[in-house]
Design a protein around this motif. Sequence first.
Motif, mmCIF file in Angstrom:
data_model
loop_
_atom_site.group_PDB
_atom_site.id
_atom_site.type_symbol
_atom_site.label_atom_id
_atom_site.label_comp_id
_atom_site.label_asym_id
_atom_site.label_seq_id
_atom_site.Cartn_x
_atom_site.Cartn_y
_atom_site.Cartn_z
ATOM 1 N N GLU A 5 0.842 -1.187 0.000
ATOM 2 C CA GLU A 5 0.000 0.000 0.000
ATOM 3 C C GLU A 5 0.881 1.242 0.000
ATOM 4 N N TYR A 6 0.607 2.134 -0.942
ATOM 5 C CA TYR A 6 1.320 3.405 -0.982
ATOM 6 C C TYR A 6 1.241 4.083 0.386
ATOM 7 N N ASP A 7 2.316 4.668 0.828
ATOM 8 C CA ASP A 7 2.446 5.446 2.062
ATOM 9 C C ASP A 7 2.299 4.597 3.329
ATOM 10 N N ARG A 8 1.344 3.712 3.379
ATOM 11 C CA ARG A 8 1.082 2.917 4.591
ATOM 12 C C ARG A 8 2.240 1.967 4.919
ATOM 13 N N ALA A 9 2.853 1.370 3.898
ATOM 14 C CA ALA A 9 3.942 0.425 4.149
ATOM 15 C C ALA A 9 5.088 1.112 4.887
ATOM 16 N N GLN A 41 19.319 3.569 -4.579
ATOM 17 C CA GLN A 41 18.603 4.821 -4.324
ATOM 18 C C GLN A 41 17.123 4.654 -4.637
ATOM 19 N N ALA A 42 16.357 5.627 -4.189
ATOM 20 C CA ALA A 42 14.931 5.708 -4.524
ATOM 21 C C ALA A 42 14.672 7.075 -5.138
ATOM 22 N N LYS A 43 13.662 7.139 -5.977
ATOM 23 C CA LYS A 43 13.315 8.377 -6.671
ATOM 24 C C LYS A 43 12.049 8.971 -6.063
ATOM 25 N N ASN A 44 12.015 10.272 -5.958
ATOM 26 C CA ASN A 44 10.865 10.990 -5.405
ATOM 27 C C ASN A 44 9.768 11.089 -6.469
ATOM 28 N N TRP A 45 9.217 9.930 -6.845
ATOM 29 C CA TRP A 45 8.199 9.919 -7.889
ATOM 30 C C TRP A 45 7.329 8.674 -7.781
ATOM 31 N N ASP A 46 6.026 8.881 -7.707
ATOM 32 C CA ASP A 46 5.032 7.798 -7.753
ATOM 33 C C ASP A 46 4.394 7.800 -9.126
ATOM 34 N N GLU A 47 4.459 6.683 -9.801
ATOM 35 C CA GLU A 47 3.773 6.588 -11.091
ATOM 36 C C GLU A 47 3.669 5.129 -11.489
ATOM 37 N N SER A 48 2.469 4.593 -11.430
ATOM 38 C CA SER A 48 2.262 3.210 -11.839
ATOM 39 C C SER A 48 0.801 2.999 -12.193
ATOM 40 N N SER A 49 0.572 2.205 -13.211
ATOM 41 C CA SER A 49 -0.799 1.874 -13.581
ATOM 42 C C SER A 49 -1.282 0.650 -12.798
ATOM 43 N N MET A 50 -0.390 0.039 -12.005
ATOM 44 C CA MET A 50 -0.790 -1.108 -11.187
ATOM 45 C C MET A 50 -1.415 -0.616 -9.885
ATOM 46 N N LYS A 51 -2.457 -1.294 -9.471
ATOM 47 C CA LYS A 51 -3.115 -0.955 -8.206
ATOM 48 C C LYS A 51 -2.336 -1.530 -7.030
ATOM 49 N N ASP A 52 -2.357 -0.792 -5.910
ATOM 50 C CA ASP A 52 -1.827 -1.379 -4.690
ATOM 51 C C ASP A 52 -2.936 -2.236 -4.082
ATOM 52 N N ASN A 53 -2.733 -2.775 -2.896
ATOM 53 C CA ASN A 53 -3.735 -3.679 -2.311
ATOM 54 C C ASN A 53 -5.026 -2.992 -1.885
ATOM 55 N N THR A 54 -5.035 -1.661 -1.865
ATOM 56 C CA THR A 54 -6.269 -0.937 -1.554
ATOM 57 C C THR A 54 -7.008 -0.543 -2.831
ATOM 58 N N GLU A 56 -5.586 1.530 -5.087
ATOM 59 C CA GLU A 56 -5.110 2.846 -5.520
ATOM 60 C C GLU A 56 -4.075 2.715 -6.643
ATOM 61 N N LYS A 57 -4.237 3.562 -7.659
ATOM 62 C CA LYS A 57 -3.264 3.687 -8.747
ATOM 63 C C LYS A 57 -2.668 5.081 -8.673
ATOM 64 N N ARG A 58 -1.446 5.199 -9.092
ATOM 65 C CA ARG A 58 -0.811 6.520 -9.168
ATOM 66 C C ARG A 58 -0.232 6.665 -10.573
ATOM 67 N N LYS A 59 -1.130 6.573 -11.545
ATOM 68 C CA LYS A 59 -0.686 6.509 -12.935
ATOM 69 C C LYS A 59 -0.336 7.848 -13.561
ATOM 70 N N HIS A 60 -0.700 8.944 -12.963
ATOM 71 C CA HIS A 60 -0.404 10.243 -13.560
ATOM 72 C C HIS A 60 0.906 10.841 -13.060
ATOM 73 N N GLY A 61 1.462 10.281 -12.036
ATOM 74 C CA GLY A 61 2.764 10.691 -11.538
ATOM 75 C C GLY A 61 2.743 11.949 -10.699
ATOM 76 N N SER A 62 3.431 11.884 -9.576
ATOM 77 C CA SER A 62 3.577 13.043 -8.697
ATOM 78 C C SER A 62 4.711 12.751 -7.719
ATOM 79 N N PRO A 63 5.300 13.813 -7.140
ATOM 80 C CA PRO A 63 6.352 13.585 -6.147
ATOM 81 C C PRO A 63 5.802 12.838 -4.934
#
Length: 159
Positions: A5-9, A41-54, A56-63
């Motif tokens: 899950e985005y953020d929750r993990a 390293q990790a990148k300050n960017w969320d962007e995926s067309s795959m859903k997390d377990n809740t 949620e998709k973050r397909k449009h991309g954002s920091p």
Amino acid sequence: ILPVEYDRASELALECLSGLPEAQHMISMGIAGCDVRFETQAKNWDESSMKDNTGEKRKHGSPIIKGASEYLKFSINANFLYWQSLNATQNDSLRRSMRISESTGSYVCNNTAYRIQYELNKKPSAPKYSFIHLPTATCSYPQNDVGLISKSLAHGIEM
């Protein structure tokens, strides 16, 4: 085990870490592909067309964190972990599947890794951190041999 899950993990991982005041190192692991990838390293960017377990998709991309650095290097040296694990591995096929990677992707693993390193960077006495991607269960032997991979990683992690 953390939820996908985005953020929750990252919240749960940091909460767990707060209960271990003597911890000196923290290594998160995720599942992706058929290689053992020692991430740098990790990148300050969320962007995926795959859903997390809740769902949620973050397909449009954002920091992940607005105004923060574009990349955060992990405080544990991935090269060190890689070479220690590689030297402990007797299986040539597994050795060939180990590599150093500069991209944790753009899914929940990257989100989690970025958030954790960001928070740890705020504390001078915080544990050192790294992220390793492990092969999925659908990979062929030896990449799907959890015991074999665990033995190799355990040697690399013994710092």
